[in-house]
Design an enzyme around this catalytic site. Structure first.
Site, PDB file in Angstrom:
ATOM      1  N   LEU A  31     -60.502 -31.648   9.725  1.00  0.00           N
ATOM      2  CA  LEU A  31     -60.561 -30.512  10.650  1.00  0.00           C
ATOM      3  C   LEU A  31     -61.467 -29.408  10.138  1.00  0.00           C
ATOM      4  CD1 LEU A  31     -56.769 -30.228  11.570  1.00  0.00           C
ATOM      5  CD2 LEU A  31     -58.576 -31.376  12.853  1.00  0.00           C
ATOM      6  N   GLU A  33     -63.250 -27.484   6.156  1.00  0.00           N
ATOM      7  CA  GLU A  33     -63.311 -27.406   4.710  1.00  0.00           C
ATOM      8  C   GLU A  33     -63.937 -26.086   4.328  1.00  0.00           C
ATOM      9  OE1 GLU A  33     -65.820 -30.430   3.128  1.00  0.00           O
ATOM     10  OE2 GLU A  33     -67.444 -30.061   4.550  1.00  0.00           O
ATOM     11  N   PHE A  36     -61.232 -22.603   0.375  1.00  0.00           N
ATOM     12  CA  PHE A  36     -59.774 -22.681   0.313  1.00  0.00           C
ATOM     13  C   PHE A  36     -59.296 -24.103   0.073  1.00  0.00           C
ATOM     14  CE2 PHE A  36     -61.256 -23.072   4.650  1.00  0.00           C
ATOM     15  CZ  PHE A  36     -60.693 -24.280   5.039  1.00  0.00           C
ATOM     16  N   GLY A  37     -60.093 -25.093   0.431  1.00  0.00           N
ATOM     17  CA  GLY A  37     -59.680 -26.482   0.339  1.00  0.00           C
ATOM     18  C   GLY A  37     -60.171 -27.251   1.552  1.00  0.00           C
ATOM     19  N   VAL A  39     -58.877 -29.440   5.168  1.00  0.00           N
ATOM     20  CA  VAL A  39     -57.774 -29.607   6.115  1.00  0.00           C
ATOM     21  C   VAL A  39     -58.016 -30.878   6.923  1.00  0.00           C
ATOM     22  CG1 VAL A  39     -56.471 -28.588   8.010  1.00  0.00           C
ATOM     23  CG2 VAL A  39     -57.463 -27.113   6.254  1.00  0.00           C
ATOM     24  N   LYS A  54     -53.282 -29.615   4.442  1.00  0.00           N
ATOM     25  CA  LYS A  54     -54.206 -28.695   3.778  1.00  0.00           C
ATOM     26  C   LYS A  54     -54.212 -29.012   2.290  1.00  0.00           C
ATOM     27  CE  LYS A  54     -55.048 -23.749   2.984  1.00  0.00           C
ATOM     28  NZ  LYS A  54     -54.604 -22.374   3.309  1.00  0.00           N
ATOM     29  N   ASP A 155     -54.700 -10.411   6.117  1.00  0.00           N
ATOM     30  CA  ASP A 155     -55.928 -11.106   6.527  1.00  0.00           C
ATOM     31  C   ASP A 155     -55.841 -11.457   8.005  1.00  0.00           C
ATOM     32  OD1 ASP A 155     -58.476 -12.056   6.230  1.00  0.00           O
ATOM     33  OD2 ASP A 155     -57.876 -14.001   5.418  1.00  0.00           O
TER      34      ASP A 155
END
Length: 580
Positions: A31, A33, A36-37, A39, A54, A155
């Site tokens: 989905l 990237e 943060f990592g 998904v 995630k 945020d």
């Protein structure tokens, strides 16, 4: 001591409550990237449900689990509300081979077909006002729950609001969220007052409230409500309403929209640390009503309450839910009545952008402590300098920079004392080379901005950190070059380095050279003794930057003073290159 027996999965691995194996999921596609990592969309093999996975990036395995991920997991496990993303469980992907590599961890959440930013970028999607009211009410209900439980999100933006095809909106991404020490908001009392300091390194720039841009440390739930106002306006306009290119530009855009701050509409603003850079803006009455003239008066009224400069009087979630906007026609739709759309996630948005055309760039400031890995992007100096330099000075400087390369804009987070020493040396070398190059070609006063307080705030929020560089951000820019080849060059530098558990690398917040000292230098009568007197009156946040060819004399002065040597041998390696 007796050891409790462990339940084991189908593969013989220990199974813990709330933690499963990644083998229990079938991956259906990526989905998105980023730093943060990654998904992924996946299907649970246990019950067939569609979930989002995630992956948590472990940028330095020796340092353990990322603290921002720990914070997000802890908060999500505590919270339970229809409009807050649910953390269902954690999934583990054990390493293959000899097993010495640490396992990968995934956060498992319900799959949501869209985020609000993706929907707004989809050219096939046009929100109706009942739809906007429905999403706004759900957002406010979620924030009412968070703030009522004394949680700051920190945020708030369209990309962090997930929407299902059932019309349900959920607040996501709690990597910057934290518990709030003050009482929950009350009806008619805004966000109240804070009694303790928090870091200002939060909220993506386009959604950052003016008090944070002016470096207010004692902020409240009102910072989230400003983000709600930005999202509200974005749903009407179909794009971010305050897309600043820098913190200064962001402040200008805000004041252009809602008016210049005064002691009447933003009491105390002139005493905030960041006010000096905006006092010269000049008075502006604000253009919000003109910008949103196509909206009904009740919508404009709510928008004005959400985007109020005075954070003490900015409307809270309780009062916003009860605003007349939601009880006037057209009335809010119910979630189940809303239309469904094709999936709108990061990879989908790339396709939408091709259909819609160029959109504003991603926020350059971002949420500093949200970065989870090292990211280095080339930032051409010549582009940044365009239009900012006196013509003669620009020609000389561009010629020199063409021979030496480019500067870098870096976001980095890392830890380790050995790395710290190497990093500090390389950054110092880069800055010295840059400053000496400027001095060599005409600059004569150098100002370096460095905010120690913000770094301390990050450290104090999570307890002692030992030899960590927890969150750092290095940004080098050049502005305000004056005429006739004599230049004041401001180089904002924000970097938090814990040299050891007791010592924070000292920096410079502002230059204390007054006009009298500048005049003395102009007249050729400025002495080292005069400068030494100035240094004696410095505080930890006010350090003098000295420029001289007499290196030995400078070294005898205050050790926390940055030494800038006007020596051509330093003008060699302007290119800062580091491998992590």
């Amino acid at each position: 001591m007796a050891i409790a027996s462990l339940e084991r999965d189908d593969h013989g691995n220990p199974r813990f409550r709330g933690c499963t194996s990644i083998r229990d999921f079938e991956f259906l596609g990526k989905l998105g990237e980023g730093t943060f990592g990654e998904v992924y969309k996946a299907r649970s093999k246990k019950d067939g449900s569609i979930v989002a996975l995630k992956k948590i990036l472990m940028h330095n395995e020796k340092d353990g689990f990322p603290i921002t991920a720990l914070r997000e997991i802890k908060l999500l496990k505590m919270l339970s509300h229809r409009n807050i993303l649910q953390l269902k469980e954690m999934a583990v992907e054990r390493s293959k081979g000899d097993g010495r590599k640490k396992p990968s961890m995934y956060m498992v959440t319900p799959y949501m077909e869209h985020d609000l930013s993706g929907l707004l970028e989809n050219p096939a999607v046009n929100f109706t006002e009942p739809q906007i009211k429905c999403y706004m009410l759900q957002l406010l209900e979620g924030l009412k729950y968070l703030h009522g439980n004394r949680i700051l999100h920190r945020d708030m933006k369209a990309a962090n609001l997930l929407i299902s095809n059932n019309g349900v909106l959920q607040i996501a991404d709690f990597g910057l969220a934290r518990p709030y020490d003050e009482p929950p908001p009350e009806p008619g009392k805004g966000g109240g007052e804070a009694k303790r300091d928090y870091t200002t390194l939060v909220v993506t720039r386009w959604y950052r409230p003016p008090e944070l841009l002016l470096q207010l440390r004692r902020y409240t739930t009102a910072i989230d409500m400003w983000g709600v106002g930005c999202v509200f306006g974005e749903m009407f306009k179909g794009k971010p309403i305050l897309a600043g290119s820098s913190d200064l530009n962001q402040t200008q855009l805000i004041f252009n929209l809602v008016g210049t701050p005064t002691e009447e509409n933003m009491p105390g603003w002139s005493s905030l640390p960041g006010c000096e850079g905006v006092k010269s803006f000049g008075y502006k009455p604000g253009s919000l009503r003109e910008v949103f003239k196509d909206q009904n008066p009740m919508a404009i009224s709510l928008l004005e309450e959400l985007l109020k400069l005075d954070w003490r009087k900015r409307i809270n979630a309780i009062d916003a839910i009860n605003h007349p906007y939601f009880s006037s026609p057209p009335f809010p739709a119910r979630p189940g009545e809303l239309p469904s759309f094709e999936d709108s996630h990061e990879f989908d948005r790339r396709r939408f952008r091709g259909q819609r055309g160029a959109i504003p760039p991603a926020p350059a400031g971002g949420s500093v402590d949200q970065q989870q890995t090292t990211e280095i992007a080339v930032f051409p100096v010549l582009h940044a300098l365009a239009g900012s330099l006196h013509t003669g000075f620009k020609t000389i400087l561009q010629s020199a920079l063409l021979k030496t390369g480019m500067l870098y804009h870096m976001d980095l987070q890392t830890r380790g004392s050995r790395f710290q020493a190497s990093l500090v040396q390389k950054i110092a070398a880069c800055l010295l080379n840059l400053l000496c190059l400027l001095i060599h070609h005409g600059a004569w006063v150098i100002q370096i901005g460095r905010h120690v307080r913000e770094v301390n705030a990050i450290i104090s929020e999570d307890g002692p950190m030992g030899n960590w560089i927890h969150t750092s951000r290095l940004t080098v820019t050049l502005v305000d070059i004056l005429e006739k080849g004599k230049a004041i060059v401001r180089v904002p530098l924000l970097i938090g380095v814990i040299w050891n558990s007791n010592t924070l690398m000292k920096g410079i917040n502002r230059v204390i050279l007054g006009t009298d000292v500048l005049q003395e230098r102009e007249a050729g009568v400025l002495t080292f003794e005069r400068l030494e007197q100035r240094i004696e009156h410095c505080t930890d946040d006010d350090k003098l930057v000295l420029v001289s060819t007499d290196a030995e004399r400078l070294r005898q002065m205050n050790p926390v003073t940055l030494l800038v040597l006007n020596d051509s041998k330093f003008i060699t390696h302007l290119l800062l290159s580091m491998t992590y």
